[in-house]
Design an enzyme around this catalytic site. Structure first.
Site, PDB file in Angstrom:
ATOM      1  N   ALA A  72      -4.799  11.382  20.949  1.00 54.24           N
ATOM      2  CA  ALA A  72      -4.562  11.591  22.389  1.00 54.24           C
ATOM      3  C   ALA A  72      -5.097  12.932  22.884  1.00 54.24           C
ATOM      4  O   ALA A  72      -4.327  13.806  23.315  1.00 54.24           O
ATOM      5  CB  ALA A  72      -3.076  11.441  22.697  1.00 54.24           C
ATOM      6  N   ASP A 129       0.835  -1.209   0.000  1.00 52.20           N
ATOM      7  CA  ASP A 129       0.000   0.000   0.000  1.00 52.20           C
ATOM      8  C   ASP A 129       0.870   1.260   0.000  1.00 52.20           C
ATOM      9  O   ASP A 129       0.516   2.264  -0.612  1.00 52.20           O
ATOM     10  CB  ASP A 129      -0.910   0.002   1.233  1.00 52.20           C
ATOM     11  CG  ASP A 129      -2.010  -1.041   1.128  1.00 52.20           C
ATOM     12  OD1 ASP A 129      -2.513  -1.259   0.006  1.00 52.20           O
ATOM     13  OD2 ASP A 129      -2.365  -1.649   2.157  1.00 52.20           O
TER      14      ASP A 129
HETATM   15  P1  NAD Z   1       4.650   2.335   6.671  1.00 54.10           P
HETATM   16  O1  NAD Z   1       5.576   1.601   5.796  1.00 54.10           O
HETATM   17  O2  NAD Z   1       5.005   2.516   8.115  1.00 54.10           O
HETATM   18  O3  NAD Z   1       3.199   1.673   6.510  1.00 54.10           O
HETATM   19  C1  NAD Z   1       2.329   1.650   7.508  1.00 54.10           C
HETATM   20  C2  NAD Z   1       1.368   0.477   7.329  1.00 54.10           C
HETATM   21  O4  NAD Z   1       0.120   1.008   6.935  1.00 54.10           O
HETATM   22  C3  NAD Z   1       1.754  -0.595   6.299  1.00 54.10           C
HETATM   23  O5  NAD Z   1       1.524  -1.858   6.861  1.00 54.10           O
HETATM   24  C4  NAD Z   1       0.768  -0.324   5.162  1.00 54.10           C
HETATM   25  O6  NAD Z   1       0.428  -1.496   4.423  1.00 54.10           O
HETATM   26  C5  NAD Z   1      -0.424   0.158   5.919  1.00 54.10           C
HETATM   27  N1  NAD Z   1      -1.365   0.940   5.136  1.00 54.10           N
HETATM   28  C6  NAD Z   1      -1.111   1.964   4.295  1.00 54.10           C
HETATM   29  N2  NAD Z   1      -2.245   2.396   3.765  1.00 54.10           N
HETATM   30  C7  NAD Z   1      -3.243   1.639   4.289  1.00 54.10           C
HETATM   31  C8  NAD Z   1      -4.643   1.629   4.136  1.00 54.10           C
HETATM   32  N3  NAD Z   1      -5.256   2.517   3.363  1.00 54.10           N
HETATM   33  N4  NAD Z   1      -5.351   0.735   4.852  1.00 54.10           N
HETATM   34  C9  NAD Z   1      -4.752  -0.139   5.667  1.00 54.10           C
HETATM   35  N5  NAD Z   1      -3.425  -0.201   5.852  1.00 54.10           N
HETATM   36  C10 NAD Z   1      -2.693   0.706   5.169  1.00 54.10           C
HETATM   37  O7  NAD Z   1       4.383   3.758   6.101  1.00 54.10           O
HETATM   38  P2  NAD Z   1       4.075   4.169   4.620  1.00 54.10           P
HETATM   39  O8  NAD Z   1       4.202   2.997   3.718  1.00 54.10           O
HETATM   40  O9  NAD Z   1       4.856   5.371   4.391  1.00 54.10           O
HETATM   41  O10 NAD Z   1       2.534   4.522   4.748  1.00 54.10           O
HETATM   42  C11 NAD Z   1       2.115   5.736   5.251  1.00 54.10           C
HETATM   43  C12 NAD Z   1       0.861   5.451   5.998  1.00 54.10           C
HETATM   44  O11 NAD Z   1       1.193   4.857   7.239  1.00 54.10           O
HETATM   45  C13 NAD Z   1       0.107   6.703   6.370  1.00 54.10           C
HETATM   46  O12 NAD Z   1      -0.746   7.123   5.345  1.00 54.10           O
HETATM   47  C14 NAD Z   1      -0.623   6.269   7.612  1.00 54.10           C
HETATM   48  O13 NAD Z   1      -1.941   5.861   7.326  1.00 54.10           O
HETATM   49  C15 NAD Z   1       0.126   5.065   8.112  1.00 54.10           C
HETATM   50  N6  NAD Z   1       0.576   5.339   9.474  1.00 54.10           N
HETATM   51  C16 NAD Z   1       0.015   4.608  10.456  1.00 54.10           C
HETATM   52  C17 NAD Z   1       0.324   4.871  11.761  1.00 54.10           C
HETATM   53  C18 NAD Z   1      -0.346   4.069  12.822  1.00 54.10           C
HETATM   54  O14 NAD Z   1      -1.159   3.212  12.480  1.00 54.10           O
HETATM   55  N7  NAD Z   1      -0.066   4.334  14.092  1.00 54.10           N
HETATM   56  C19 NAD Z   1       1.228   5.883  12.094  1.00 54.10           C
HETATM   57  C20 NAD Z   1       1.782   6.616  11.061  1.00 54.10           C
HETATM   58  C21 NAD Z   1       1.444   6.337   9.734  1.00 54.10           C
END
Ligand code: NAD
Length: 276
Positions: free
Chosen positions: A193, A54
């Site tokens: 938070a 993704d």
């Molecule tokens: P990353 O490699 O850390 O990926 C984060 C995870 O989010 C991966 O497992 C990816 O498959 C999953 N992901 C991405 N889009 C998704 C979606 N629409 N639905 C479900 N899972 C999804 O970071 P990245 O690849 O640079 O992705 C950036 C995304 O990471 C941001 O858009 C944000 O949504 C997510 N993120 C999540 C957290 C958290 O859950 N605490 C924190 C920061 C960012």
């Protein structure tokens, strides 16, 4: 016959994450598509194929976001089934066959527009496929939250996230937000938070806002803030307000005959096969 030739003149761009599996799929797709008569080009592509996960699709979206009206996307996953990926690494042949038969059918999902307005009147705007998140860098963020010009609340806490329907399963879900089916055209505001006690009060849950409505976050302190837009983070000061609304343009995916149901993906990603 002539029609078939025109269809195979489709311009296809390939983008792969840097790992051996993705690179192998890239090479396989490159050869198979070329043999089938497609034009492989990263310029003005009709179809962008992202190979990885993704995160890779997010990068492909941002690389080609200026072409959203004319370009469709396809995701090939080299790990688990993703939310933006319809094909697995072993389904390359099936993908090429579908592209040969493709007549332009698409599945479209909403995209978020984020507008940062600075105190000097300047504006910067971004598009997000998953979400945009505003945080104050040094201290608790205090910000007025407006929904359609109604002063909804004064937020205190780490920050706020606004997600698209397809982004609802990403950061938004970790923040306790609801999972939204991607055909529901709405935005979701989720708290990070929040401080809630006898003095400070916010809603405490996420809110889902219809397509015509707009959200604005007005930071109270003139300080440094981070604005994360999908997988990129920008640092700004002198922010007057950050506005969020659904963009006029959507992201279009090539319609896949064997499109995996959204609920199947949610189950696969978060629940798995639980023994009963
Ligand atoms: P990353 O490699 O850390 O990926 C984060 C995870 O989010 C991966 O497992 C990816 O498959 C999953 N992901 C991405 N889009 C998704 C979606 N629409 N639905 C479900 N899972 C999804 O970071 P990245 O690849 O640079 O992705 C950036 C995304 O990471 C941001 O858009 C944000 O949504 C997510 N993120 C999540 C957290 C958290 O859950 N605490 C924190 C920061 C960012």
């Amino acid at each position: 016959m002539t029609q078939m030739k025109t269809i195979n003149k489709k311009r296809i761009a390939l983008m792969a994450s840097r790992n051996p599996k993705s690179e192998a799929v890239y090479n396989q797709l490159f050869t198979t598509l070329k043999d089938a008569g497609f034009i492989l080009s990263s310029k003005q592509p009709d179809v962008v194929i992202s190979i990885g996960g993704d995160g890779m699709l997010l990068s492909a979206f941002h690389k080609y976001e200026h072409l959203l009206n004319t370009t469709r996307f396809v995701g090939v996953h080299t790990g688990h089934l993703g939310f933006y990926t319809d094909y697995r690494d072993f389904e390359v042949q099936e993908l090429v066959e579908n592209l040969k038969l493709d007549r332009g059918a698409k599945i479209s999902y909403p995209v978020l527009r984020v507008v940062v307005q600075f105190k000097n009147g300047e504006k910067i705007s971004y598009r997000a496929l998953n979400e945009a998140t505003l945080k104050r860098l040094s201290k608790t963020m205090v910000a007025d939250v407006m929904i359609n010009q109604v002063h909804f609340e004064q937020f205190r806490g780490d920050g706020l996230s606004v997600s698209t329907p397809t982004g609802s399963t990403a950061y938004n879900k970790s923040l306790g937000g609801a999972v939204l089916h991607p055909t529901i055209e709405a935005l979701q505001l989720a708290e990070i938070a929040s401080l809630n006690n006898r003095v400070y009060r916010t809603l405490g849950s996420s809110v889902i806002i219809p397509k015509k409505d707009r959200i604005a976050i007005l930071p109270v302190h003139n300080d440094r803030y981070s604005l994360s837009v999908d997988n990129k983070t920008y640092i700004y000061d002198n922010i007057e307000a950050v506005g969020f609304y659904l963009d006029d343009t959507k992201i279009h995916f090539v319609a896949t005959p064997s499109h995996t149901s959204f609920w199947e993906r949610v189950k696969d990603a978060f629940i798995g096969d639980v023994e009963t």
